[in-house]
Scaffold this active site. Structure first.
Site, short mmCIF file in Angstrom:
data_model
loop_
_atom_site.label_atom_id
_atom_site.label_comp_id
_atom_site.label_asym_id
_atom_site.label_seq_id
_atom_site.Cartn_x
_atom_site.Cartn_y
_atom_site.Cartn_z
N ALA A 85 39.32 -15.41 -17.73
CA ALA A 85 40.78 -15.44 -17.86
C ALA A 85 41.32 -16.85 -17.61
O ALA A 85 42.23 -17.31 -18.30
CB ALA A 85 41.40 -14.45 -16.88
N GLU B 129 7.59 -23.05 -30.55
CA GLU B 129 8.96 -22.58 -30.25
C GLU B 129 9.05 -21.08 -30.46
O GLU B 129 8.31 -20.53 -31.25
CB GLU B 129 9.95 -23.23 -31.23
CG GLU B 129 9.92 -24.72 -31.27
CD GLU B 129 10.25 -25.26 -32.65
OE1 GLU B 129 11.08 -24.66 -33.36
OE2 GLU B 129 9.67 -26.29 -33.02
N LYS C 231 10.42 -17.82 -32.17
CA LYS C 231 11.03 -17.54 -33.47
C LYS C 231 12.22 -16.63 -33.19
O LYS C 231 12.08 -15.43 -33.02
CB LYS C 231 10.02 -16.87 -34.40
CG LYS C 231 10.56 -16.72 -35.81
CD LYS C 231 9.45 -16.36 -36.77
CE LYS C 231 9.91 -16.36 -38.21
NZ LYS C 231 11.04 -15.50 -38.49
N ASP D 11 15.38 -14.45 -33.62
CA ASP D 11 15.73 -13.52 -34.69
C ASP D 11 17.22 -13.61 -34.98
O ASP D 11 18.03 -12.92 -34.38
CB ASP D 11 15.35 -12.10 -34.25
CG ASP D 11 15.22 -11.18 -35.44
OD1 ASP D 11 15.29 -11.68 -36.58
OD2 ASP D 11 15.05 -9.97 -35.22
N TYR E 203 16.19 -26.11 -34.73
CA TYR E 203 14.74 -26.14 -34.87
C TYR E 203 14.19 -27.25 -35.76
O TYR E 203 12.99 -27.46 -35.79
CB TYR E 203 14.16 -24.78 -35.26
CG TYR E 203 14.69 -24.17 -36.55
CD1 TYR E 203 14.46 -24.77 -37.76
CD2 TYR E 203 15.36 -22.96 -36.52
CE1 TYR E 203 14.93 -24.19 -38.93
CE2 TYR E 203 15.83 -22.37 -37.67
CZ TYR E 203 15.61 -22.99 -38.88
OH TYR E 203 16.06 -22.42 -40.02
N LYS F 95 3.79 -13.73 -35.93
CA LYS F 95 4.69 -12.59 -35.70
C LYS F 95 4.11 -11.69 -34.63
O LYS F 95 2.91 -11.35 -34.67
CB LYS F 95 4.87 -11.80 -37.00
CG LYS F 95 5.51 -12.60 -38.11
CD LYS F 95 7.01 -12.60 -38.03
CE LYS F 95 7.57 -11.38 -38.67
NZ LYS F 95 9.01 -11.44 -38.83
N CYS G 65 16.77 28.26 -43.27
CA CYS G 65 17.23 26.89 -43.52
C CYS G 65 18.49 26.62 -42.69
O CYS G 65 19.45 27.39 -42.76
CB CYS G 65 17.53 26.74 -45.01
SG CYS G 65 18.42 25.23 -45.42
N CYS H 289 21.65 26.40 -45.23
CA CYS H 289 22.20 27.48 -46.04
C CYS H 289 21.75 28.87 -45.58
O CYS H 289 22.22 29.88 -46.10
CB CYS H 289 21.83 27.28 -47.51
SG CYS H 289 20.09 27.56 -47.85
N CYS I 154 13.10 24.99 -47.86
CA CYS I 154 14.16 25.99 -48.02
C CYS I 154 13.87 26.71 -49.34
O CYS I 154 13.55 26.08 -50.34
CB CYS I 154 15.51 25.27 -48.07
SG CYS I 154 16.85 26.28 -48.68
N CYS J 234 21.91 25.49 -51.75
CA CYS J 234 21.81 24.92 -50.40
C CYS J 234 22.63 23.63 -50.32
O CYS J 234 22.35 22.66 -51.01
CB CYS J 234 20.35 24.65 -50.07
SG CYS J 234 20.14 23.82 -48.50
#
Ligand code: IVH
Length: 671
Positions: A36, A115, A117, A119, A227, A316, A410, A413, A427, A433
């Site tokens: 604030a 480094e 990676k 996202d 990067y 990865k 189902c 229905c 079903c 349905c």
């Protein structure tokens, strides 16, 4: 206007204070004053700048967002923004080093810059004479979008570098992201305000940088880490990437504190493992590590492939796993009536998204997992793959846990449920349905099918629930009048939708056939049928044996296709669709030449304009063979975004490589 000296002093002091607090907050993560108080400083500065006409481009007030744009301007990257090849194992990392050492013809130990990676979303920042001049998205690597107005709202990105060099241009590249706490705080706010909840930090960040209204971007506490650099003019930078990072930090740019240099590939592997173990503690999402040859001269010697540099590699991380509780198991009815058990989970953040429900596939899978309601389970999610329950943790404990019971009827229905084959339940009715009605209409209007823009999932549910449509032919009978009476639908949107429905009538046989939603007929099978038969009537009349003559169609799929066309309701639906005006050009199959006979293709990466199976069927329709791995015998490699080791191998072997655009031209030339 004369500005009193007192005001000038106050403005300067306010700017300094705000910049100081920005740095504490964003770079050092150690705020000294409450939000604030910070806002009060900013408001006061804004008032004074406005009253005395003192706005300057690098004032902190310029970060709050300006008037919305009507569209993004295009930016051409003077130096293309490349992407990274990726690997998933230690062995692949070692192979990477072996490859580059071979190329360099040297056994000397290499130093790497390692480094996280991050996202997020790639960005290019151009500083001219030390001032932020333009920010752009990566786009397709060559042409991106101008997002300067949005990037100015990111407080950790300096509007002015700490050393201004005249006649200099410096392009910084980096990743814009939203931290986990930042994501949580905006979602908490969204929850309080009853507005839409954000799915994950990456998508939120991606959405925020592509806002036309920068005031909306300013509400998302985005951050960035640099990067690499692109254009460097009128400035001397060191010849090692690690030293460049130090220099960028000196200039006031945010660089990732988790970066490290490592000796040899063993050092890199240690880095990757240690980063992986820290993954959960980092305040932002990462999906791997990036290793880069540190020395720029060596980088230059290694050069680049079509899409990615040879001197860098993304490692990865394996799929993420988290444990959570099964709150309940419900049953969903699919387009063709299959009943699928779906687990409701205690929401858990895994692999970058909050997962609160997931499919359990079928009753056998539940049996195999030994899963009961209330169990604690492990959920795994990798990349964009659907999260999966992989095991039950409390197996064997408390036999009284509530079993998952398949309903007799189902859930949509009330018709009886029947067993279909080994593991599936279905079903027993089709056209009545509502769940099947909804799902088949959604499939019909989807992008790869009839592509009716605006007829999305929620609207289909609403239209079926209101009794306005119950099958795909009904879509074409909808009127503007009817649609405009729906909740949240004005006259204009109703008219737009009717226009889009009308537009969809001019289609192709492939889209139409796929849109019908015949069991086991995906876009590849549909294309094979189109190439073989050329029109719908011959397909409808074909016997199972004739259908099996089509490449890749076996007895089961053939049976589904003939069963579909034997059903009177289906035939009358097709007639209705033709009657409302759906039409397509017939495909000339008689003259079908096989210009690619004897040629071998490999597809790698994710094509943006067509599915891989579609590309494969197109190629095989032209006579080419499509195989999975690159060898001396490969004639062409089609390398789409995300292409990895196959592309590298193709380059090493000197195989001809086409990017997606070239591939499309190539196909166009043949047809
Ligand atoms: S280097 C020439 N380093 O990952 C190399 N990329 O496919 C260009 N990314 O588009 C990328 N963290 O958006 C690099 N430390 C990092 C990164 C990073 C995230 C993203 C970037 C790039 C994509 C690679």
């Amino acid at each position: 206007m004369t500005v009193p000296a007192k005001v000038k002093r106050e403005v300067i002091s306010l700017r300094e204070q705000i910049k100081h607090h920005n740095r504490l907050y964003y770079s050092l993560d150690a705020p000294e004053i409450p939000d604030a108080d910070y806002d009060a400083l900013l408001i006061r500065l804004e008032e004074l700048e406005k009253e005395y006409d003192l706005v300057i481009s690098d004032s902190p007030t310029q970060r709050v967002g300006g008037a919305p744009l009507s569209q993004f301007a295009e930016v051409t990257h003077e130096i293309p923004m490349l992407s990274l090849a990726k690997v998933f194992s230690e062995k692949d990392l070692r192979d990477f080093e072996t490859r580059i050492k071979k190329r360099l013809g040297s056994e000397e130990e290499l130093v790497y810059s390692c480094e996280p990676k991050v996202d997020g979303i790639a960005v290019s920042l151009l500083y001219v004479d030390g001032l932020l001049n333009r920010a752009a998205t990566r786009g397709d690597g060559v042409i991106g979008e101008d997002i300067t107005h949005n990037v100015k709202t990111i407080r950790s990105i300096p509007l002015k570098l700490s050393q201004k060099k005249s006649r200099s241009r410096l392009e910084i590249r980096g990743e814009i992201f939203l931290s986990k706490p930042g994501f949580e705080s905006i979602n908490k706010k969204a929850l309080n305000e009853g507005s839409k909840i954000f799915v994950n930090p990456r998508n939120t960040a991606a959405g925020a940088v592509r806002q036309l209204d920068s005031k909306a971007t300013a509400k998302i506490p985005l951050e960035m880490y640099c990067y690499s650099v692109g254009i460097v003019e009128g400035i001397n930078l060191p010849r090692r990437l690690s030293a460049i990072f130090e220099e960028l930090a000196e200039l006031g740019l945010p660089v990732n504190p988790e970066r490290k240099t490592a000796n040899g590939i063993d050092g890199c592997i240690d880095y990757c493992m240690s980063l992986l173990s820290k993954r959960g503690d980092l305040v932002y999402e990462i999906d791997g590590a990036v290793i880069k040859v540190d020395d720029l001269i060596t980088q230059q010697a290694l050069g680049q492939n079509t899409k990615s540099p040879r001197w860098a590699m993304a490692y990865k991380f394996p799929a993420e796993e988290k444990s959570t509780k099964i709150l309940d198991v419900g049953f969903q009815v699919g387009r063709t009536g299959t009943i699928t058990p779906v687990a409701r989970l205690d929401p858990v953040f895994v692999g970058g998204v909050t997962v609160s429900k997931t499919t359990l596939h079928n009753m056998d899978e539940i049996e195999r997992l030994g899963l009961r309601i209330g169990d604690t389970v492990v959920v795994r999610r990798a990349g964009d793959v659907i999260p999966k329950v992989i095991k039950v943790l409390n197996q064997g404990e408390n036999k009284n846990r509530e079993k998952v019971k398949l309903p007799n009827n189902c859930p949509a229905c009330g018709s009886p449920i029947e067993k279909d084959g080994e593991v599936l339940y279905r079903c027993s009715t089709r056209f009545i349905c509502p769940a099947q009605q909804k799902e088949s209409i959604k499939h019909f209007s989807s992008r790869t099918a009839m592509d009716i823009e605006g007829l999305g999932s929620k609207l289909v549910d609403q239209l079926v629930d209101e009794g306005l449509i119950s099958n795909v032919a009904d879509i074409y009978l909808l009127t503007t009048q009817q649609l405009s009476q729906l909740e949240r639908m004005g006259m204009k949107s109703a008219q737009n939708l009717v226009d889009m429905i009308e537009k969809s009538k001019d289609t192709t046989l492939l889209r139409f056939l796929f849109a019908l939603g015949i069991r086991e007929v995906g876009d590849a099978t549909a294309l094979a049928l189109v190439n073989h038969f050329g029109d719908i009537d011959p397909i409808a009349k074909a016997t199972s044996e004739e259908l099996e003559e089509v490449e890749d169609i076996g007895p089961i799929v053939a049976e589904h296709i003939s069963a579909f066309f034997e059903n009177k309701d289906n035939l009358s639906l097709i007639e209705k669709l033709k009657k409302v005006g759906i039409k397509w050009p017939t495909v000339d199959v008689g003259a079908s030449e096989r210009p690619l006979e004897g040629q071998t293709f490999v597809l790698t990466g994710t094509l943006e304009t067509m599915s891989r199976s579609n590309a494969k069927t197109k190629l095989s329709g032209l006579g080419a063979k499509v195989v999975g791995s690159v060898s001396q015998n490969t004639n062409f490699v089609v390398a789409a975004p995300g292409a990895g080791s196959k592309l590298t191998k193709a380059e090493d072997l000197g195989v001809k490589i086409m990017n997606e655009e070239e591939f499309l031209f190539f196909l166009d030339d043949l047809s």
